[in-house]
Write an enzyme that holds these catalytic residues in place. Structure first.
Site, PDB file in Angstrom:
ATOM      1  N   GLN A  87      -8.970   0.743   6.016  1.00 15.16           N
ATOM      2  CA  GLN A  87      -7.550   0.416   6.257  1.00 15.16           C
ATOM      3  C   GLN A  87      -6.768   0.964   4.970  1.00 15.16           C
ATOM      4  OE1 GLN A  87      -7.972  -3.962   7.497  1.00 15.16           O
ATOM      5  NE2 GLN A  87      -5.988  -3.238   8.255  1.00 15.16           N
ATOM      6  N   HIS A  88      -5.490   1.086   5.274  1.00 14.81           N
ATOM      7  CA  HIS A  88      -4.384   1.273   4.319  1.00 14.81           C
ATOM      8  C   HIS A  88      -4.274   2.961   3.681  1.00 14.81           C
ATOM      9  CE1 HIS A  88      -4.516  -2.931   4.675  1.00 14.81           C
ATOM     10  NE2 HIS A  88      -5.374  -3.184   3.673  1.00 14.81           N
ATOM     11  N   ASP A 128     -11.073  -1.815   9.814  1.00 12.99           N
ATOM     12  CA  ASP A 128     -12.520  -2.040   9.610  1.00 12.99           C
ATOM     13  C   ASP A 128     -12.606  -3.227   9.861  1.00 12.99           C
ATOM     14  OD1 ASP A 128     -11.062  -2.719   7.179  1.00 12.99           O
ATOM     15  OD2 ASP A 128     -12.579  -1.587   6.082  1.00 12.99           O
TER      16      ASP A 128
END
Length: 442
Positions: free
Chosen positions: A79-80, A241
């Protein structure tokens, strides 16, 4: 037998599983490594994905990138991470990953401008260096020329899905740089810091405050909505995830997943949205239409690594020593903040061992204190979820640290709820495959 593919493009590597769409049984698998670092050229992920798909196609023709015998596919991923594209679909600069901390100051600036309470209400998050919004502000402040070129912002799994569907720079991709074909899912969108889980829409004011101008953002697909690749295969929305792992585990409301890896994560499936202005609990969405409130810790399995080195034993012996000690470790208490801590937010903290007497200071008690201390740090995450009213009835223990017998035996005492340890597996990739199986049969 209809086959589907699930992908986990994590920080360290790309894992591919080919499963039977009806049963979920793994038929083939593949893997390829990613480069180290907190800043990575997304081209490396694309190469790894192609390699992992080929690895999973052993004995088959790899024409079509390893997808030729599957009905549907989906990608889960870290992520991110910030992937910025220009108007021609080219990556402008290496992606900043979730573990790149250079944007911590940008997070503080955004909190000062909008307020932690307001940001938590609008996005479910209070900005820290992990989240995409702070990385965009860093780009605006430190690389203004690059920021000005940004036509679209994607997350790692968004970009890989777009590329594998046939889109990208004209010279490299048969379908060309159609930025409006970028898609994502609720779980990954909820980790950006500029998506509202209450409305299901992007908060453009926050995006502009971060980047300095508006940009194309991936369309957020609904649970089990799909798009198609160049060959007409159905493509699931994918997942961040943690949401992918929750789906792969078939976690339900009342379940809390405790992942003990290099760092630790504690996340629960919830029917209700959570809002925590303190920032301890990130109010993520999941990929099924529910929510996934999450707490992250910096100190997890590495606590056991450090104490095993100190005692000069392997992990099997560390576990035996810990189980030979009584609960409470004879009064020894390990505060496990070896690298500072994120929950609670104590970045400059250090670890400490207290309660040492001539009687209590034994190898067994030190080993027990390590396990109890690590689990207590994760237990604080469970308490933060409970404080927000998230129901916790069963813990699912995954990750490398879950393979320790001592961890498995002691966790129920620390967490106060039943603990189950699923068989080790690539649960993020299995979640993406499960999602693909659902869209294939819809």
């Amino acid at each position: 037998m209809a086959l589907v593919i699930g992908v986990d493009s994590s920080t360290q590597s790309c894992k591919v599983v080919v499963t039977d769409a009806a049963t979920g049984a793994v038929v083939r698998s593949g893997r390829a490594s990613h480069p180290d670092g907190t800043e990575v050229d997304p081209a490396a992920w694309w190469v790894a994905l192609q390699s992992a798909l080929a690895d999973a196609s052993t004995g088959l023709s790899t024409r079509g990138g390893g997808l030729e015998d599957v009905a549907a596919w989906g990608i889960g991923g870290q992520q991110h991470g910030m992937v910025v594209l220009d108007a021609e679909g080219r990556v402008i600069r290496p992606a900043l990953l979730w573990n790149d901390t250079r944007s911590a100051g940008a997070g503080a600036d955004l909190i000062a401008e909008f307020g932690a309470d307001a940001l938590a209400q609008r996005t479910g998050l209070v900005p820290v260096a992990s989240f995409t919004i702070t990385k965009l502000r860093w780009l605006r402040d430190h690389e203004p020329d690059n920021a000005a070129r940004v036509a679209a912002v994607a997350l790692p799994h968004d970009w890989l899905t777009w590329r594998l569907r046939g889109f990208g720079p004209a010279a490299e991709s048969p379908r060309g740089p159609v930025l409006d074909e970028l898609v994502t899912d609720r779980s990954d969108a909820s980790g950006t810091g500029y998506w509202n889980p209450a409305t299901g829409g992007y908060d453009r004011e926050l995006l502009i405050a971060a980047l300095g101008h508006d940009a194309v953002l991936p369309r957020v697909l609904g649970p089990y909505e799909w798009v198609e690749d160049e060959a007409g295969r159905r493509v699931g929305s994918g997942a961040g995830d943690n949401a992918g792992a929750a789906l792969g585990l078939d976690a339900q409301p009342g379940d809390v997943v405790v992942s003990i890896g290099t760092s630790g994560t504690v996340f629960a499936v919830s029917e209700e949205r959570t809002i925590d202005p303190s920032g301890t609990v990130a109010g993520f969405a999941d990929c099924t239409g529910r929510f996934l409130p999450l707490v992250a810790t910096l100190n997890a399995a590495r606590v056991l690594d450090a104490v095993a080195r100190l005692l000069g034993v392997d992990h099997t012996e560390l576990s035996r020593l810990a189980l030979d000690a009584e609960p409470g470790a004879g009064g020894l208490t390990l505060v496990p903040y070896f690298e500072g801590e994120r929950t609670p937010n104590l970045p400059d903290a250090t670890a400490s061992l207290t309660g040492m007497t001539l009687t209590s200071t034994t190898r067994e008690n030190v080993a027990r204190a390590a396990v109890e201390g690590m689990l207590s740090g994760l237990g604080a995450g469970l308490e933060a979820l409970r404080a927000l009213g998230v129901p916790l009835e069963r813990a699912l223990l995954i990750g490398g640290g879950a393979q320790s017998e001592a961890v498995r035996m002691i966790a129920p005492q620390v967490f106060g709820i039943p603990v189950e340890v699923p068989e080790p597996g690539e649960y993020v990739a299995l979640g993406a495959a499960r999602q693909a199986g659902i869209v294939a049969s819809a």
